[in-house]
Design a protein around this motif. Sequence first.
Motif, short mmCIF file in Angstrom:
data_model
loop_
_atom_site.label_atom_id
_atom_site.label_comp_id
_atom_site.label_asym_id
_atom_site.label_seq_id
_atom_site.Cartn_x
_atom_site.Cartn_y
_atom_site.Cartn_z
N ASP A 25 -10.70 11.50 -50.09
CA ASP A 25 -11.16 11.87 -51.42
C ASP A 25 -10.94 13.37 -51.59
O ASP A 25 -10.34 14.03 -50.72
N LEU A 26 -11.41 13.92 -52.68
CA LEU A 26 -11.17 15.33 -52.98
C LEU A 26 -11.86 16.27 -51.98
O LEU A 26 -11.45 17.42 -51.84
N GLN A 74 -4.57 21.36 -53.09
CA GLN A 74 -5.57 21.51 -54.16
C GLN A 74 -4.94 22.10 -55.42
O GLN A 74 -5.47 21.93 -56.51
N GLY A 76 -2.17 21.00 -56.45
CA GLY A 76 -1.37 19.91 -56.99
C GLY A 76 0.01 19.78 -56.37
O GLY A 76 0.81 18.97 -56.81
N ILE A 103 -2.32 11.25 -57.52
CA ILE A 103 -2.49 11.54 -58.94
C ILE A 103 -2.86 10.26 -59.70
O ILE A 103 -2.23 9.22 -59.53
N GLY A 104 -3.88 10.36 -60.53
CA GLY A 104 -4.32 9.24 -61.34
C GLY A 104 -3.88 9.39 -62.78
O GLY A 104 -3.04 10.24 -63.11
N GLY A 106 -3.42 10.47 -66.48
CA GLY A 106 -3.54 11.78 -67.12
C GLY A 106 -3.30 12.95 -66.18
O GLY A 106 -3.63 14.08 -66.50
N GLY A 107 -2.77 12.67 -64.99
CA GLY A 107 -2.47 13.74 -64.05
C GLY A 107 -3.66 14.22 -63.24
O GLY A 107 -3.58 15.23 -62.56
N THR A 108 -4.76 13.50 -63.27
CA THR A 108 -5.95 13.88 -62.52
C THR A 108 -5.74 13.63 -61.03
O THR A 108 -5.28 12.57 -60.63
N VAL A 109 -6.08 14.62 -60.21
CA VAL A 109 -6.00 14.46 -58.76
C VAL A 109 -7.22 13.66 -58.31
O VAL A 109 -8.36 14.05 -58.55
N LEU A 110 -6.96 12.52 -57.67
CA LEU A 110 -8.02 11.62 -57.23
C LEU A 110 -8.39 11.82 -55.76
O LEU A 110 -9.47 11.44 -55.33
#
Length: 174
Positions: A25-26, A74, A76, A103-104, A106-110
Motif C-alpha cells: 500500500d502507500l 512517491q 510517480g 496507478i488507479g 484518474g492517475g491516483t497512486v494506489l
Amino acid sequence: MAKYTFVTGVEKRFDDNELIVSKTDLKGRITYVNDVFTAISGYSEKECLGQPHSMIRHPDMPRCIFALLWETIQSGEEIFAYVVNRCKNGDHYWVNAHVTPSIGPGGTVLGYHSNRRTPDRDILEKKIIPLYKELVSEEQRFGSRKDGLAASQGMVADMLANSSVQYDEFIARL
C-alpha cells in the motif's frame, strides 16, 4: 529499519527464470506476495500480509538507496535498483528490483509493485557490493542516523553528478 537484524552471511539464490513479486500500500505495508517471494524469504504469505516491506530489510542495504527509491516512486516514477534482502532465518538474497507505482483510475497512486529478477553477478560483485559497503560505512560513521543518511545521500549525489546521469541511467550503464 527491519524488526529483525540477525544475519547468517549465507546467500540464497533463485533461478534466472523466476520472478519475485510483491505489492504494498502507500505506506509500504505488504498487500501481495507471490510464491517465489515466500520460498526465497522463508516467510509465509500470512506472515507477510499487512507487515511493512522493511521486514526483509537487510542491515547491509544502504539507507540512502531506500530513500532514493521511496522518493522516486512517491513522485510517480519507476526505479531500478540492486537490493539485498534478509530472509526470515537471517540468510540474504540479492535482487535487481523494478519498483513502480500502481496507478488507479484518474492517475491516483494506489500502492507500489515490485518485480525482482536475479542480478547480474559480475556487476553485483564488482560494482554494487563495494559501493554499498562504502555507503553503509559512511552512514555508520556518524552518531546520528539522520547525519549518516545525509552524508551517504551526498555521496550518491556526487557520484551521479560526476557521471552526469540520473540513478536509473547509472544502474543501466553498469
